[in-house]
Write a protein that holds these residues in place. Structure first.
Motif, PDB file in Angstrom:
ATOM      1  N   LYS A  10      -7.287  43.399   0.992  1.00  0.00           N
ATOM      2  CA  LYS A  10      -8.141  42.808   2.010  1.00  0.00           C
ATOM      3  C   LYS A  10      -7.930  43.525   3.350  1.00  0.00           C
ATOM      4  O   LYS A  10      -6.827  43.961   3.661  1.00  0.00           O
ATOM      5  N   VAL A  11      -9.002  43.638   4.108  1.00  0.00           N
ATOM      6  CA  VAL A  11      -8.956  44.312   5.404  1.00  0.00           C
ATOM      7  C   VAL A  11      -9.523  43.353   6.453  1.00  0.00           C
ATOM      8  O   VAL A  11     -10.570  42.756   6.248  1.00  0.00           O
ATOM      9  N   THR A  12      -8.811  43.221   7.566  1.00  0.00           N
ATOM     10  CA  THR A  12      -9.297  42.349   8.642  1.00  0.00           C
ATOM     11  C   THR A  12     -10.106  43.181   9.637  1.00  0.00           C
ATOM     12  O   THR A  12      -9.691  44.270  10.025  1.00  0.00           O
ATOM     13  N   HIS A  13     -11.276  42.664  10.002  1.00  0.00           N
ATOM     14  CA  HIS A  13     -12.132  43.369  10.963  1.00  0.00           C
ATOM     15  C   HIS A  13     -11.850  42.866  12.367  1.00  0.00           C
ATOM     16  O   HIS A  13     -11.946  41.684  12.645  1.00  0.00           O
ATOM     17  N   GLU A  14     -11.542  43.792  13.268  1.00  0.00           N
ATOM     18  CA  GLU A  14     -11.284  43.440  14.659  1.00  0.00           C
ATOM     19  C   GLU A  14     -12.039  44.394  15.565  1.00  0.00           C
ATOM     20  O   GLU A  14     -11.709  45.568  15.589  1.00  0.00           O
ATOM     21  N   PRO A  15     -13.061  44.000  16.261  1.00  0.00           N
ATOM     22  CA  PRO A  15     -13.680  42.663  16.255  1.00  0.00           C
ATOM     23  C   PRO A  15     -14.407  42.397  14.936  1.00  0.00           C
ATOM     24  O   PRO A  15     -14.681  43.351  14.197  1.00  0.00           O
ATOM     25  N   PRO A  16     -14.764  41.142  14.654  1.00  0.00           N
ATOM     26  CA  PRO A  16     -15.453  40.831  13.396  1.00  0.00           C
ATOM     27  C   PRO A  16     -16.748  41.624  13.250  1.00  0.00           C
ATOM     28  O   PRO A  16     -17.368  42.006  14.241  1.00  0.00           O
ATOM     29  N   MET A  17     -17.168  41.866  12.007  1.00  0.00           N
ATOM     30  CA  MET A  17     -18.455  42.514  11.763  1.00  0.00           C
ATOM     31  C   MET A  17     -19.507  41.416  11.775  1.00  0.00           C
ATOM     32  O   MET A  17     -19.654  40.679  10.819  1.00  0.00           O
ATOM     33  N   ASN A  39     -16.704  38.505   4.675  1.00  0.00           N
ATOM     34  CA  ASN A  39     -17.250  37.357   5.407  1.00  0.00           C
ATOM     35  C   ASN A  39     -17.400  37.667   6.895  1.00  0.00           C
ATOM     36  O   ASN A  39     -17.653  36.778   7.694  1.00  0.00           O
ATOM     37  N   GLY A  40     -17.235  38.949   7.251  1.00  0.00           N
ATOM     38  CA  GLY A  40     -17.363  39.339   8.653  1.00  0.00           C
ATOM     39  C   GLY A  40     -16.005  39.494   9.317  1.00  0.00           C
ATOM     40  O   GLY A  40     -15.820  40.355  10.154  1.00  0.00           O
ATOM     41  N   THR A  41     -15.054  38.670   8.902  1.00  0.00           N
ATOM     42  CA  THR A  41     -13.704  38.732   9.452  1.00  0.00           C
ATOM     43  C   THR A  41     -12.777  39.486   8.509  1.00  0.00           C
ATOM     44  O   THR A  41     -11.949  40.295   8.931  1.00  0.00           O
ATOM     45  N   VAL A  42     -12.938  39.240   7.216  1.00  0.00           N
ATOM     46  CA  VAL A  42     -12.100  39.899   6.208  1.00  0.00           C
ATOM     47  C   VAL A  42     -12.997  40.489   5.123  1.00  0.00           C
ATOM     48  O   VAL A  42     -13.864  39.796   4.584  1.00  0.00           O
ATOM     49  N   GLY A  43     -12.805  41.782   4.844  1.00  0.00           N
ATOM     50  CA  GLY A  43     -13.583  42.451   3.798  1.00  0.00           C
ATOM     51  C   GLY A  43     -12.671  43.085   2.761  1.00  0.00           C
ATOM     52  O   GLY A  43     -11.450  42.988   2.861  1.00  0.00           O
ATOM     53  N   GLY A  73     -17.168  50.522  15.987  1.00  0.00           N
ATOM     54  CA  GLY A  73     -16.169  49.605  15.470  1.00  0.00           C
ATOM     55  C   GLY A  73     -15.230  49.218  16.594  1.00  0.00           C
ATOM     56  O   GLY A  73     -15.595  49.283  17.772  1.00  0.00           O
ATOM     57  N   GLY A  74     -14.008  48.846  16.241  1.00  0.00           N
ATOM     58  CA  GLY A  74     -13.071  48.380  17.246  1.00  0.00           C
ATOM     59  C   GLY A  74     -12.388  49.490  18.031  1.00  0.00           C
ATOM     60  O   GLY A  74     -11.806  49.245  19.080  1.00  0.00           O
TER      61      GLY A  74
END
Ligand SMILES: [Zn+2]
Length: 710
Positions: free
Chosen positions: A73-80, A136-140, A225-226
Motif C-alpha cells: 500500500k502507498v499513502t498519497h500526500e497530498p491525497p489524489m 481511495n485517494g489517500t491510499v493506493g 504530485g506532492g
C-alpha cells in the motif's frame, strides 16, 4: 575503449527513449522503423557484451521478470482528489461565475478527460521508485513492477528535472490494443473485457508483470504530485516541463478566456474524441495560473479551481434483425447480432458481437428487439440495453444451436468456460481460422497466407490441416483462384512467396511453433516459458516439466507459482498431445522431419564443468546477473528462470529466504552459495567483479530480479 562503449550505450538509450516518446506520446515519429530496430539491436548487443553497463531501466530491458505477493500500500500526500463532474453546461456557467467573483485576470485551460486509471509516479534521485494507483485517494496500490513495463514512462529523469518528483496522471489502454487483447481472450475461451478502461485496470493489477508487459498500456501525465512541481507559475508551464522531461502529455489542450470560448473548446474536443488513441469521456477545465489556486480553495472532495465536464454517452437506436453464430479458431461459437444498419459515432453499424449465450440471457436480448447501440470503449459496437417498451410480443428468444452451424458437428460447453465450442477438429470453420493463426506474425509468420487465402485453401480442399502446408503442391497453388465470386483472382507468384515462407518456418523456434498450434491458454508468453523449459518439440508430449507443474499444483495448492509455467497451460499442452489430433499432429511432425528447438539464447553447450546442469540464480550477487548467466552457459550449464525437478543448482545470493531454498531442496536441487558457484566456474577472487550488482532492481518488498519466480 570502455568509456566509448559506455558513452555509446548512453547515447542509444537516449535515442530510443526519445523515439518512444515522439512516437507514442507526440504521435510524431522522428525515426524510421529500420533505424529504431538498428539502435535496439546495437544496444542489446552492447549490453550483452558489456553486462557491467546493463541496467534494468534500459529501454530494451523494461520487461523484467518477477512476481509480487499482492500489492504493497502507498499513502498519497497530498491525497489524489477527484474533480467535481457535471453533464450540464449551466453548471459550468456557475463555476465560471464563482471564479470571476473570486479572482481576476485568469485563463482557463481545457484538456481531454481521459477515461483510464489514475496513477502517481514518484522519482527519487531521478529514478522511478514507485508507481501507485489512486485507490481511495489517500491510499493506493503499489504497482511499480507493472508500471515499469510501460515503455513510454521514463525510468530516469534528465538532469534538469527535479530529482525528487511526483507526477500524476492517467494510464490507459489504446483502442487497437484493446481490440487485440479481446480477440486473444475470446480465442482462449475467456471472458472479454467490457472496455479499454476495464482492460487497463485488469492489466495494471496483474500479479505477474510479464502479463502487464504484453498489454498495450500507455500514460498521460497532467497533475503535480506532492514533490518537485511547486516552482511553476502556471499549469501550462508545468505541462511543457513534463513534456521536456520525457513524460507523455495530452496531445490536445486549449487556453481560453471566456465562458463562450470554453464551451467552444469543449465542443471542439468532443468532435475530436474519436481521433485519439485513448478514450475520453469529457473535458477538464482548469485555471492556468497557479497563484489563484489558494484563493479559490478546495472542498473536502476536490479543488475549486478545476471542473470536469462529461459528454453524454453516444448511442443509437436500432433493431436486432437476426442473431447468427460464428465459429472461431478454437471452435468457439460466438453469437452476433445482425442489426438494422445505423450510424453511430462516425460509422455505420450493422453487426455487434453478443459474446456468448450467457450475455444474451443477462441482457434479455431477443430477435426483433429495439435496442440501444453504443460503442464499447468507443470502439466495438455493443448492445447497451433493450428498449422493453417497444416490444410487440413478436420478439423471439435466441437459442444457442445444439450443433455447429458450419459443420453440423457436436458442440460442448467446457468446464470453467463461458463459451460453447464445436468439438469437431475437422470443422472447416475452425480449420480456416486455425490456418490463419498458424501463419500469423507471432506464429510461423507466413505473410502470403491471410484470412481470405486460408478460407480458399480449406474450401478448395487443398489444406485439411496446417501441416499440409509442408506437402502442398505450390505450382498448382499458383493457379488457384482466390477471388470473390464474379471477380476471379489468381494466387500467382504469392504461391512461391508462401512456399519460401513455409520452408523458412521449418527453422522457426519451438516457442513460435508452440504458439502456432493454437492450444487454448497458450499465448505468446506462455509458449515462450514452456519452450524455455524444453530443448525440443518432441519432448513436449511426455514432458516431465509440465507434469511437475501439475503435480506441484495438486500437492501444494497455493504455492503453485513456484514454477513460471501456469498449471492451466501445462494441462492444456499435455491434453493436446494426449488427444487423437495431438498424437497425429506429433507423428506427422516427426514424419516431416520437423522437431523445432528452443531459441538459441538457451542453447546448451556439450562441454564444460557445468555441462547439462540446470542453474537458477536468485538473491543479490556481487556480479551482474547477466554476467553470471553468460559464464554458466559458457561452462555448459543451462540458465533456468525457475527451479524445476531438472534444476541441479540453485545459486542463492544474499537475502534469500529459507522458504525458497527449502522448496528447491524438496525438488532435489542442490543449494549453493556464490563462492561455490565461482569455484565451479573456476573463477578466483583475483578476478575483480565487473561493475556493481546492477542487475537487481530495488523493488518494494524485496529485490526484484530477472527471471526469479519464487
Ligand atoms: Zn464445426
Amino acid at each position: 575503449m570502455a568509456a566509448a562503449v559506455q558513452a555509446r550505450i548512453a547515447e542509444l538509450r537516449r535515442l530510443i527513449e526519445k523515439a518512444n516518446h515522439d512516437y507514442y506520446d507526440l504521435a510524431q515519429p522522428t525515426v524510421g522503423d529500420r533505424d529504431y530496430d538498428l539502435w535496439e539491436q546495437e544496444l542489446l548487443r552492447l549490453e550483452a557484451e558489456h553486462p557491467e553497463y546493463a541496467t534494468p531501466d534500459s529501454p530494451v530491458r523494461r520487461v523484467a521478470g518477477g512476481t509480487s505477493e499482492g500489492f504493497r500500500k502507498v499513502t498519497h500526500e497530498p491525497p489524489m482528489q477527484s474533480l467535481d463532474k457535471t453533464h450540464a453546461k449551466g453548471e459550468l456557467a456557475e463555476f465560471d461565475a464563482f471564479v470571476r467573483k473570486t479572482v481576476q485576470g485568469f485563463t482557463y485551460v481545457v484538456e481531454p478527460k481521459i477515461d483510464g486509471i489514475s496513477l502517481s509516479l514518484r522519482y527519487r534521485g531521478g529514478k522511478l521508485v514507485c508507481a501507485a494507483t489512486r485507490g481511495n485517494g489517500t491510499v493506493g496500490d503499489d504497482i511499480t513492477a507493472n508500471v515499469r513495463t510501460i515503455k513510454t514512462i521514463p525510468q530516469l529523469l534528465p538532469a534538469d528535472a527535479p530529482q525528487d518528483l511526483e507526477v500524476r496522471g492517467e494510464a490507459y489502454m489504446t483502442r487497437e490494443g484493446f481490440l487485440a487483447l479481446n480477440a486473444r481472450q475470446a480465442a482462449a475461451g475467456l471472458e472479454e473485457f467490457a472496455n479499454p478502461r476495464n482492460a487497463c485496470a485488469g492489466s495494471l493489477k496483474q500479479l505477474d508483470p510479464r502479463v502487464t508487459a504484453e498489454r498495450p498500456l500507455d500514460v498521460i501525465l497532467y497533475n503535480a504530485g506532492g514533490t518537485g512541481c511547486d516552482g511553476f507559475a502556471s499549469h501550462s508551464e508545468m505541462i511543457a516541463a513534463f513534456r521536456r522531461w520525457g513524460f507523455p502529455v495530452a496531445p490536445w489542450s486549449k487556453a481560453v478566456k471566456t465562458l463562450e470560448e470554453m464551451y467552444a473548446a469543449i465542443d471542439e474536443l468532443q468532435s475530436l474524441r474519436h481521433t485519439f488513441r485513448f478514450e475520453i469521456d469529457g473535458a477538464v477545465i482548469k485555471i492556468d495560473e497557479r497563484r489563484f489556486y489558494a484563493p479559490l480553495g478546495a472542498t473536502a472532495h476536490g479543488p475549486r479551481w478545476a471542473r470536469a465536464y462529461k459528454y453524454a454517452p453516444e448511442r443509437a437506436e436500432t433493431v436486432v434483425e437476426a442473431i447468427t453464430v460464428q465459429v472461431g479458431r478454437t471452435g468457439i461459437l460466438t453469437p452476433v447480432a445482425e442489426l438494422r444498419p445505423t450510424d453511430l459515432a462516425g460509422s455505420t453499424i450493422s453487426r455487434a458481437t453478443l459474446h456468448n449465450a450467457d450475455q444474451i440471457v443477462r441482457q434479455d436480448i431477443r430477435i426483433g428487439d429495439h435496442v440501444w447501440l453504443v460503442k464499447a470503449g468507443d470502439v466495438i459496437p455493443a448492445i447497451d440495453s433493450v428498449i422493453p417498451e417497444k416490444r410487440t410480443g413478436a420478439e423471439k428468444p435466441f437459442v444457442m444451436p445444439s450443433a455447429c452451424p458450419v459443420c453440423g458437428g457436436a458442440v460442448a460447453r467446457l468446464e470453467g468456460e463461458v463459451a460453447v465450442r464445436c468439438v469437431n477438429p475437422a470443422c472447416p470453420a475452425q480449420l480456416q481460422r486455425r490456418l490463419e493463426h498458424f501463419s500469423s506474425r507471432n506464429a510461423l509468420d507466413i505473410k502470403a497466407l491471410g484470412g481470405k487465402v486460408a478460407d480458399a485453401l480449406v474450401e478448395k480442399g487443398l489444406v485439411a490441416d496446417p501441416l499440409d502446408l509442408f506437402t502442398l503442391d505450390y505450382a498448382a497453388l499458383a493457379k488457384l483462384d482466390v477471388g470473390e465470386a464474379g471477380a476471379p483472382r489468381k494466387f500467382g507468384k504469392n504461391a512461391e512467396n508462401m512456399r519460401q515462407a513455409v520452408e523458412a518456418a521449418r527453422g522457426a523456434t519451438l516457442e513460435r511453433w508452440l504458439f502456432a498450434i493454437g492450444i487454448p491458454n497458450v499465448g505468446v508468453t506462455v509458449a515462450k516459458d514452456i519452450a524455455d523449459a524444453h530443448a525440443r518439440f518432441s519432448e513436449l508430449a511426455d514432458s516431465a516439466v509440465l507434469k511437475d507443474v501439475i503435480e506441484n499444483d495438486a500437492k501444494k495448492g497455493k504455492e503453485r507459482r513456484i514454477l513460471k509455467i501456469k498449471v492451466e497451460a501445462a494441462k492444456a499442452v499435455l491434453a493436446f498431445f494426449a488427444s487423437d489430433y495431438g498424437r497425429s499432429f506429433a507423428a506427422r511432425m516427426a514424419a516431416l522431419g520437423l522437431d523445432p528447438g528452443r531459441a538459441a539464447r538457451a542453447a546448451a553447450r556439450t562441454e564444460g564443468p557445468l555441462v547439462g546442469a540446470g542453474c537458477v540464480l536468485t538473491g543479490s550477487l556481487s556480479r551482474p546477473r547477466p554476467e553470471y548467466a553468460k559464464l554458466i552457459e559458457q561452462a555448459g550449464g543451462i540458465v533456468q528462470s525457475a527451479v524445476t525437478s531438472r534444476t541441479r543448482y540453485l545459486i542463492a545470493g544474499a537475502n534469500v529466504g529459507a522458504t525458497k531454498t527449502d522448496k528447491a531442496r524438496a525438488l532435489g536441487t542442490e543449494v549453493i552459495d556464490e563462492a561455490k558457484l565461482k569455484e565451479l566456474l573456476g573463477l578466483t577472487d583475483a578476478v575483480p567483479p565487473a561493475g556493481d550488482a546492477a542487475s537487481a532492481v530495488q523493488a518494494p518488498g524485496g529485490v526484484l530480479t530477472q527471471g526469479e519466480l519464487f
